[in-house]
Design a protein around this motif. Sequence first.
Motif, PDB file in Angstrom:
ATOM      1  N   VAL A 307      -5.311   1.262   6.335  1.00 26.85           N
ATOM      2  CA  VAL A 307      -6.220   0.179   5.628  1.00 26.85           C
ATOM      3  C   VAL A 307      -5.622   0.551   4.203  1.00 26.85           C
ATOM      4  O   VAL A 307      -5.176  -0.568   3.547  1.00 26.85           O
ATOM      5  CB  VAL A 307      -7.599   0.218   5.844  1.00 26.85           C
ATOM      6  CG1 VAL A 307      -8.236  -0.719   4.620  1.00 26.85           C
ATOM      7  CG2 VAL A 307      -7.979  -0.279   6.988  1.00 26.85           C
ATOM      8  N   GLY A 308      -5.694   1.623   3.612  1.00 24.22           N
ATOM      9  CA  GLY A 308      -5.249   2.121   2.391  1.00 24.22           C
ATOM     10  C   GLY A 308      -3.700   1.710   2.172  1.00 24.22           C
ATOM     11  O   GLY A 308      -3.254   1.068   1.089  1.00 24.22           O
ATOM     12  N   ALA A 309      -2.821   2.043   3.292  1.00 29.88           N
ATOM     13  CA  ALA A 309      -1.467   1.880   3.091  1.00 29.88           C
ATOM     14  C   ALA A 309      -1.157   0.223   2.975  1.00 29.88           C
ATOM     15  O   ALA A 309      -0.581  -0.371   2.130  1.00 29.88           O
ATOM     16  CB  ALA A 309      -0.704   2.258   4.228  1.00 29.88           C
ATOM     17  N   LEU A 310      -1.988  -0.379   3.927  1.00 29.73           N
ATOM     18  CA  LEU A 310      -1.934  -2.170   3.914  1.00 29.73           C
ATOM     19  C   LEU A 310      -2.283  -2.507   2.529  1.00 29.73           C
ATOM     20  O   LEU A 310      -1.526  -3.516   1.915  1.00 29.73           O
ATOM     21  CB  LEU A 310      -2.793  -2.738   4.939  1.00 29.73           C
ATOM     22  CG  LEU A 310      -2.822  -4.254   4.955  1.00 29.73           C
ATOM     23  CD1 LEU A 310      -1.477  -4.913   5.180  1.00 29.73           C
ATOM     24  CD2 LEU A 310      -3.860  -4.616   6.036  1.00 29.73           C
ATOM     25  N   ALA A 311      -3.404  -1.880   1.652  1.00 32.19           N
ATOM     26  CA  ALA A 311      -4.040  -2.335   0.489  1.00 32.19           C
ATOM     27  C   ALA A 311      -2.504  -2.388  -0.581  1.00 32.19           C
ATOM     28  O   ALA A 311      -2.415  -3.188  -1.360  1.00 32.19           O
ATOM     29  CB  ALA A 311      -5.004  -1.729   0.208  1.00 32.19           C
ATOM     30  N   ARG A 312      -2.043  -1.060  -0.439  1.00 33.28           N
ATOM     31  CA  ARG A 312      -0.992  -0.896  -1.645  1.00 33.28           C
ATOM     32  C   ARG A 312       0.065  -1.764  -1.113  1.00 33.28           C
ATOM     33  O   ARG A 312       0.727  -2.401  -2.055  1.00 33.28           O
ATOM     34  CB  ARG A 312      -0.192   0.583  -1.255  1.00 33.28           C
ATOM     35  CG  ARG A 312      -1.570   1.647  -1.820  1.00 33.28           C
ATOM     36  CD  ARG A 312      -0.771   3.044  -1.969  1.00 33.28           C
ATOM     37  NE  ARG A 312      -0.560   3.629  -0.688  1.00 33.28           N
ATOM     38  CZ  ARG A 312      -1.438   4.149   0.233  1.00 33.28           C
ATOM     39  NH1 ARG A 312      -2.820   4.457  -0.054  1.00 33.28           N
ATOM     40  NH2 ARG A 312      -1.292   4.625   1.607  1.00 33.28           N
ATOM     41  N   ARG A 313       0.603  -2.136  -0.039  1.00 30.34           N
ATOM     42  CA  ARG A 313       1.776  -3.208   0.398  1.00 30.34           C
ATOM     43  C   ARG A 313       1.157  -4.464  -0.438  1.00 30.34           C
ATOM     44  O   ARG A 313       1.956  -5.274  -0.944  1.00 30.34           O
ATOM     45  CB  ARG A 313       1.790  -3.124   1.718  1.00 30.34           C
ATOM     46  CG  ARG A 313       2.688  -2.186   2.206  1.00 30.34           C
ATOM     47  CD  ARG A 313       3.354  -2.119   3.418  1.00 30.34           C
ATOM     48  NE  ARG A 313       2.431  -2.749   4.682  1.00 30.34           N
ATOM     49  CZ  ARG A 313       1.648  -1.791   5.482  1.00 30.34           C
ATOM     50  NH1 ARG A 313       1.805  -0.412   5.259  1.00 30.34           N
ATOM     51  NH2 ARG A 313       1.004  -2.340   6.449  1.00 30.34           N
ATOM     52  N   LEU A 314      -0.006  -4.929  -0.081  1.00 32.50           N
ATOM     53  CA  LEU A 314      -0.498  -6.201  -0.461  1.00 32.50           C
ATOM     54  C   LEU A 314      -0.615  -6.201  -2.164  1.00 32.50           C
ATOM     55  O   LEU A 314      -0.163  -7.378  -2.743  1.00 32.50           O
ATOM     56  CB  LEU A 314      -1.706  -6.217   0.250  1.00 32.50           C
ATOM     57  CG  LEU A 314      -1.975  -6.912   1.475  1.00 32.50           C
ATOM     58  CD1 LEU A 314      -3.574  -7.097   1.971  1.00 32.50           C
ATOM     59  CD2 LEU A 314      -0.892  -7.958   2.049  1.00 32.50           C
ATOM     60  N   THR A 315      -0.931  -5.336  -2.524  1.00 30.47           N
ATOM     61  CA  THR A 315      -0.898  -5.114  -4.179  1.00 30.47           C
ATOM     62  C   THR A 315       0.684  -5.307  -4.727  1.00 30.47           C
ATOM     63  O   THR A 315       0.760  -5.861  -5.543  1.00 30.47           O
ATOM     64  CB  THR A 315      -1.460  -3.495  -4.552  1.00 30.47           C
ATOM     65  OG1 THR A 315      -2.671  -3.578  -4.246  1.00 30.47           O
ATOM     66  CG2 THR A 315      -1.496  -3.831  -6.151  1.00 30.47           C
TER      67      THR A 315
END
Length: 320
Positions: A307-315
């Motif tokens: 989830v953290g990796a997905l958040a960084r990609r979306l950011t």
Amino acid sequence: MSVEGTTERVLRLLALLQRRSSWTATELAEQLRVTDRSVRRDVERLRALGYPVHATPGAGGGYRLGAGTRLPPLLLDDEEAIATAVSLRLASAGTVAGAGEAALRALAKLDQVMPPRLRAEVRAVHGATDTLVGPGVQIDAELLVTLARACRDAVRVRFRYAARDGAERERTAEPVRLVTTGRRWYLMAWDVDREDWRTFRLDRMREPAATGWHFRPREHPDPVGYVQRSVAESPYRHVARLRVHATPERVRDMVPPQVGRVEPDPADGWCTLHLAADHLDWLAVYVARLERFDVQILEPPELREAVGALARRLTAMARP
């Protein structure tokens, strides 16, 4: 009695026979307010029209409507006619191979003989309804019929089944219920060789056949709940458990039943969501869909990293 009166009485007799599996002559006579002799004459009129009305003599005997060599005309009341027409419209865009064209033909026939007042109601429903067709897997109609009959008659079925690894084996099962998620069809059955309940995807079945071996139905789990748990959890590499600060109904609106299972939580205002997938990234996407709620990831811990990796990609995507 006039011809019109006799015809109306015969139609009423047909409606009664369709309503219940068996009637005595006395019961039918009381319903129709005629003599037993008139009932016998009306039964012969129905037989002449192609309706297979079977008679059983004796004290416990009576009349019942059976299956014939050809399909006679159906007698539908107003509500049944509207429900049938709407259902045929939905079936025309369904997941049963060949059913769409057949449903359209049947709908055309029904529309042709339907009274104008009912036709107007059905067309009003059709005019206000659109069907969103998803990427469902089409199932052969003959397969559905074979399995449905086996469920009804409590007969074992044998079929070739392709596992997730592609290996195909012969299976023997005691079928209980067919369950559809909208995209796929499943059979819940007792696996005779493994001596346990199993869920089978119909699109992985080949050469299904009823064996003629009747079985005594055993107590079984709720078919819908069992299939949902099997589809949402058991076949996948990763199974996640989350606490969501929302009612189960709100979470179910966002998570399809074939994807996740929702349970009430002892804590007021919370529920527990079970998700499963072969890849953590896929699970992370569904967690992100719940962003409007407070979510606690209970397990697995690796999901928090995904989830953290997905958040960084979306950011990164949101940057100009």
